[in-house]
Design a protein around this motif. Structure first.
Motif, PDB file in Angstrom:
ATOM      1  N   GLN A 158       0.834  -1.198   0.000  1.00 41.19           N
ATOM      2  CA  GLN A 158       0.000   0.000   0.000  1.00 41.19           C
ATOM      3  C   GLN A 158       0.870   1.250   0.000  1.00 41.19           C
ATOM      4  N   ARG A 206       2.087  -4.958  -6.034  1.00 39.80           N
ATOM      5  CA  ARG A 206       0.777  -4.343  -5.795  1.00 39.80           C
ATOM      6  C   ARG A 206      -0.045  -5.203  -4.826  1.00 39.80           C
ATOM      7  N   PRO A 207      -0.901  -4.565  -4.019  1.00 36.26           N
ATOM      8  CA  PRO A 207      -1.699  -5.336  -3.060  1.00 36.26           C
ATOM      9  C   PRO A 207      -2.514  -6.449  -3.705  1.00 36.26           C
ATOM     10  N   CYS A 208      -3.071  -6.188  -4.909  1.00 37.74           N
ATOM     11  CA  CYS A 208      -3.912  -7.222  -5.541  1.00 37.74           C
ATOM     12  C   CYS A 208      -3.067  -8.424  -5.955  1.00 37.74           C
ATOM     13  N   ASN A 257      -2.282 -10.336  -2.806  1.00 43.66           N
ATOM     14  CA  ASN A 257      -3.458 -11.092  -2.370  1.00 43.66           C
ATOM     15  C   ASN A 257      -3.571 -12.387  -3.148  1.00 43.66           C
ATOM     16  N   ARG A 258      -3.272 -12.323  -4.437  1.00 36.90           N
ATOM     17  CA  ARG A 258      -3.356 -13.543  -5.248  1.00 36.90           C
ATOM     18  C   ARG A 258      -2.239 -14.528  -4.900  1.00 36.90           C
ATOM     19  N   ARG A 260      -5.496  -9.173   4.350  1.00 33.76           N
ATOM     20  CA  ARG A 260      -5.366  -8.226   5.461  1.00 33.76           C
ATOM     21  C   ARG A 260      -6.715  -7.650   5.878  1.00 33.76           C
ATOM     22  N   THR A 261      -6.723  -7.068   7.078  1.00 32.41           N
ATOM     23  CA  THR A 261      -7.819  -6.170   7.460  1.00 32.41           C
ATOM     24  C   THR A 261      -7.180  -4.828   7.784  1.00 32.41           C
ATOM     25  N   PHE A 262      -8.016  -3.781   7.840  1.00 30.43           N
ATOM     26  CA  PHE A 262      -7.500  -2.435   8.087  1.00 30.43           C
ATOM     27  C   PHE A 262      -7.879  -1.975   9.493  1.00 30.43           C
ATOM     28  N   ALA A 288     -14.674 -11.128  -1.869  1.00 30.11           N
ATOM     29  CA  ALA A 288     -13.357 -11.315  -1.246  1.00 30.11           C
ATOM     30  C   ALA A 288     -12.567 -12.472  -1.842  1.00 30.11           C
ATOM     31  N   GLU A 339     -11.799 -12.968  -7.270  1.00 32.41           N
ATOM     32  CA  GLU A 339     -10.681 -12.699  -8.179  1.00 32.41           C
ATOM     33  C   GLU A 339      -9.674 -13.853  -8.196  1.00 32.41           C
ATOM     34  N   MET A 353     -10.009 -13.049 -15.773  1.00 34.00           N
ATOM     35  CA  MET A 353     -10.937 -11.917 -15.821  1.00 34.00           C
ATOM     36  C   MET A 353     -12.037 -12.192 -16.861  1.00 34.00           C
ATOM     37  N   ALA A 394     -11.241 -11.420   5.012  1.00 33.55           N
ATOM     38  CA  ALA A 394      -9.792 -11.635   4.880  1.00 33.55           C
ATOM     39  C   ALA A 394      -9.452 -13.117   4.750  1.00 33.55           C
TER      40      ALA A 394
END
Lengths: 334, 247
Positions: free
Chosen positions: B53, B72-74, B77-78, B83-85, B103, B106, B111, B160
C-alpha cells in the motif's frame, strides 16, 4: 413483500414497458416517433456512462464526445458506401480504444480532477469535429447520412428505424445486465465504494478502471452511430459539452448505479421537456426547477426513491425478525 | 518451521520523519505474531509497506523466499496474503454473502472467464460456510451496512479469510468490539489458525487479546523494534513496560 413478489412486480413492470415501447409508437406522429427514437439512442449512451460513473465510480464528462466520435464515424463511413453495421463495429472498436486510453488518467487522479481531464478531452474532441474540415466537414458537418437496410429491409421510415434502435437498445440492456450481474459488476461496485479495500482483496483496480472507461465509451460510440442516421446530419454543436452534461444529468436523475436508472433518466431528459412544451417559453425553467427539486429530495435519483422504500421495508422486516428471535430466546431462558 | 514472511531492514520515511526505521523480523508458518507499540510507533505503516500500500524507502520483504517489495496489493493477495484495516472496511451496499464472494472471486479463473461465468463465481457454498464459521449465517442476505459494528468487524475478518490465504495481517481487529464479540472473534481466529494452518500477524492495543492469542510478540517504538519474544517474557521486560505497558 417477499422476493418472489418483488420479482413478479418487476417482470410485470418490464412487460408493460416493453409492450408500450413496441405498440404505442404505432399510433404516434412522426415527431413522437423521432423523440422516442432519440430516447432509445440516448439511453444507450447513458447506460454506458452509468457503467463508468454509476457502477465503477469514475467521473466522466466525455460521454458526449464519444457519442460524437461514433456519430462522425458512422456518418463518414456510410456516406462513403459502408453498411451501417460495419460502421457500428468500427465506432465501437474506436471508442473502446480511445476510452481505454482516457482511463489512464483515472489511475492517477480522481473525482473533480478526473472530471476536468475528461472535460478537456471533450473540448479537444469538439475542436477536432469543428476544425478538421477534410474529415468532419467543419461547422457545416456531414449531411444526408443514409439510414440502413437491415437484412434487405429498409429503415428509411421513422417507425422502422425506431424499431431498429429499440432492438439495439434491448441487446445492449441484456449485455450490460449480464455484465453488472457477473463478478465484474461486483468488482465495479467495490471499485466505487472502496478501491483500497478492493485491491487488498485481489481486485485488479487498474484493469477494471480501464475496462469501465472502455466499455462505457464504446456504448457512447454505439449511441452516436445510431444517432447519425436518425437525425441525418452530424454537426459539432450537437456533441459539445452540453451533451456530456445532459447525459450526466440522465444518469444522476434516473439513479446512478441502478440498472434501470439510465432508462428513467433519459426519459426525463428527452421526454419531459417535450411534455412541458404547453408552458411555451417557461417550459425549460420549470424543467430545471423540477430537476433541482428532485435532486434535493432524492440525491440518488428517481430509482433511488423506490430503492430507499424497499430497503426501509427490508430493514424493518429484518429488525422485527431479530426482535422476535430475541424475545423467543429470552422466553426459553430459565 | 520455515519463514512465510521475512522483513529485512525496512524503512519508510515521510520527509524527515522515519515512521519505520530499519525493522527486521520473520514470521514462521502457522504462528500468530502480535505487534504492539504506542500510537505512532509505525505499526500500520509497517503493514502498509509489507502489503504494497506504501512503497518502502529501503529494505526488502520476502514471501516464501520470493521478493515481494513494491508488489501491488492485488498481486500479493493472489499470492495468498490477506489483510484487514485499522478502520472498518466492508462494502455496505452489498449483502454479507456478496461481500464474502467479492473477497474471493478474483481467485477464480481469469478476468474473461469471470465475465461470462457464474454470477457467484461458484463461491456461494464457500461463502455460506464462512458466514456459518463466523456465526453470521442468519445475516447472510442482509446488507452489510445494516449490521452492528461488532458484526461488521467479524465480517471484515471473515472477508480476509475467504480466499484461503497463507498469511493474514490483521490491523487492530479488536478495536471497538464488545467483550462477547471479542471472545467470538478470538475463538474464530484460533480455530482458523489451528484447523487451516493459517499464519497471522496481528496489530493490537488490547493486551489481554494479544497475550491470549499470540504465540510471539514484537514491540515497536519510534519505528524500531524494541523487543521480541514470548508474551510472558515481554510482560516482564523493563524496556517494554517503560515504553508501552506501563507500571
Amino acid at each position: 413483500m417477499t422476493a418472489k413478489g418483488r420479482n413478479f412486480l418487476g417482470l410485470l413492470g418490464l412487460a408493460v414497458a416493453v409492450a408500450f415501447l413496441i405498440f404505442a409508437p404505432l399510433s404516434f406522429h412522426r415527431y413522437g416517433i423521432y423523440i422516442l427514437s432519440q430516447w432509445a439512442v440516448m439511453t444507450i449512451a447513458a447506460i454506458g456512462l452509468n457503467l463508468t460513473l454509476g457502477y465503477a465510480g469514475q467521473v466522466s464528462l466525455a460521454q458526449g464526445a464519444f457519442v460524437g466520435i461514433g456519430a462522425y464515424s458512422a456518418a463518414i463511413l456510410t456516406t462513403h458506401g459502408w453498411p451501417l453495421i460495419a460502421a457500428i463495429v468500427l465506432a465501437l472498436a474506436l471508442c473502446f480504444a480511445i476510452g481505454w486510453l482516457l482511463g489512464y488518467p483515472a489511475l492517477r487522479v480522481q473525482h473533480h480532477y478526473l472530471a476536468f481531464v475528461t472535460l478537456a478531452f471533450s473540448t479537444l474532441a469538439f475542436l477536432v469535429f469543428r476544425n478538421e474540415l477534410w474529415l468532419t466537414g467543419g461547422t457545416e458537418g456531414i449531411d444526408s447520412v443514409p439510414r440502413p437496410s437491415i437484412f434487405g429491409l429498409s429503415t428509411t421510415s421513422h417507425l422502422r428505424y425506431y424499431y431498429f434502435c429499440l432492438f439495439v437498445l434491448a441487446l445492449v440492456a441484456l449485455a450490460v445486465l449480464g455484465l453488472v450481474r457477473s463478478p465484474w459488476g461486483r468488482a465495479f461496485v467495490a471499485l466505487r465504494e472502496n478501491p483500497i479495500r478492493a485491491m487488498s482483496l485481489g481486485v485488479d483496480t487498474r484493469r477494471y478502471v480501464l475496462m469501465a472507461f472502455a466499455i462505457g465509451s464504446a456504448l457512447g460510440g454505439l449511441s452516436g452511430a445510431l444517432y447519425a442516421p436518425l437525425v441525418g446530419l452530424v454537426e459539432p454543436p450537437a456533441f459539445a459539452l452540453t451533451l456530456s452534461f445532459n447525459l450526466l444529468m440522465m444518469v444522476i436523475v434516473g439513479g446512478s448505479g441502478y440498472f434501470v436508472g439510465p432508462f428513467v433518466g433519459a426519459m426525463t431528459a428527452v421526454l419531459l421537456p417535450e411534455w412541458l412544451r404547453f408552458l411555451e417559453s417557461y417550459y425549460l425553467i420549470l424543467y430545471a426547477l423540477l430537476v433541482m427539486a428532485l435532486l434535493i429530495y432524492s440525491p440518488t435519483g428517481l430509482v433511488g426513491i423506490i430503492d430507499r422504500f424497499l430497503v426501509h421495508r427490508r430493514t424493518k422486516a429484518a429488525s422485527a425478525a431479530r426482535a422476535a428471535l430475541g424475545a423467543s430466546i429470552e422466553a426459553k431462558a430459565p | 518451521m520455515t519463514a512465510v514472511l521475512e522483513v529485512a531492514n525496512l524503512r519508510k520515511r515521510f520527509g524527515g520523519v522515519a515512521a519505520v526505521d530499519g525493522v527486521s523480523f520473520e514470521v514462521r508458518e502457522g504462528e500468530i505474531l502480535g505487534i504492539i507499540g504506542p500510537n505512532g510507533s509505525g505499526k500500520s505503516t509497517l503493514f502498509n509497506c509489507i502489503l504494497g500500500q506504501l512503497p518502502p524507502s529501503e529494505g526488502e520483504v520476502r514471501l516464501d523466499g520470493r521478493v515481494t517489495t513494491r508488489m501491488r496489493p492485488c498481486d500479493l493477495n493472489r499470492l495468498g496474503v490477506s489483510r484487514t484495516f485499522q478502520l472498518l472496511q466492508i462494502f455496505p451496499k452489498l449483502s454479507v454473502r456478496d461481500n464474502l464472494i467479492l473477497a474471493a472471486q478474483e481467485h477464480q479463473g481469469t478476468m474473461l472467464s469471470r465475465l461470462f461465468g457464474r454470477r457467484d463465481a461458484g463461491l456461494t457454498e464457500a461463502a455460506d460456510q464462512m458466514v456459518a464459521f463466523f456465526k453470521l449465517d442468519h445475516l447472510a442476505d442482509e446488507l452489510a451496512g445494516g449490521l452492528s459494528y461488532g458484526q461488521q468487524k467479524l465480517l471484515d475478518a471473515a472477508m480476509a479469510f475467504m480466499s484461503g490465504p497463507r498469511l493474514v495481517l490483521l490491523d487492530e481487529p479488536a478495536g471497538g468490539v464488545n467483550l462477547t464479540m471479542l471472545a467470538n472473534l478470538k475463538d474464530r481466529l484460533k480455530a482458523f489458525n489451528k484447523e487451516r494452518g493459517a499464519t497471522f500477524v496481528v496489530i493490537e492495543h488490547n493486551m489481554e487479546f494479544v497475550m491470549s492469542l499470540c504465540s510471539r510478540v514484537l514491540v515497536l517504538a519510534e519505528g524500531k523494534v524494541l523487543a521480541e519474544g514470548l508474551p510472558a517474557e515481554l510482560r516482564a521486560n523493563p524496556a517494554v513496560i517503560e515504553a508501552y505497558l506501563g507500571r
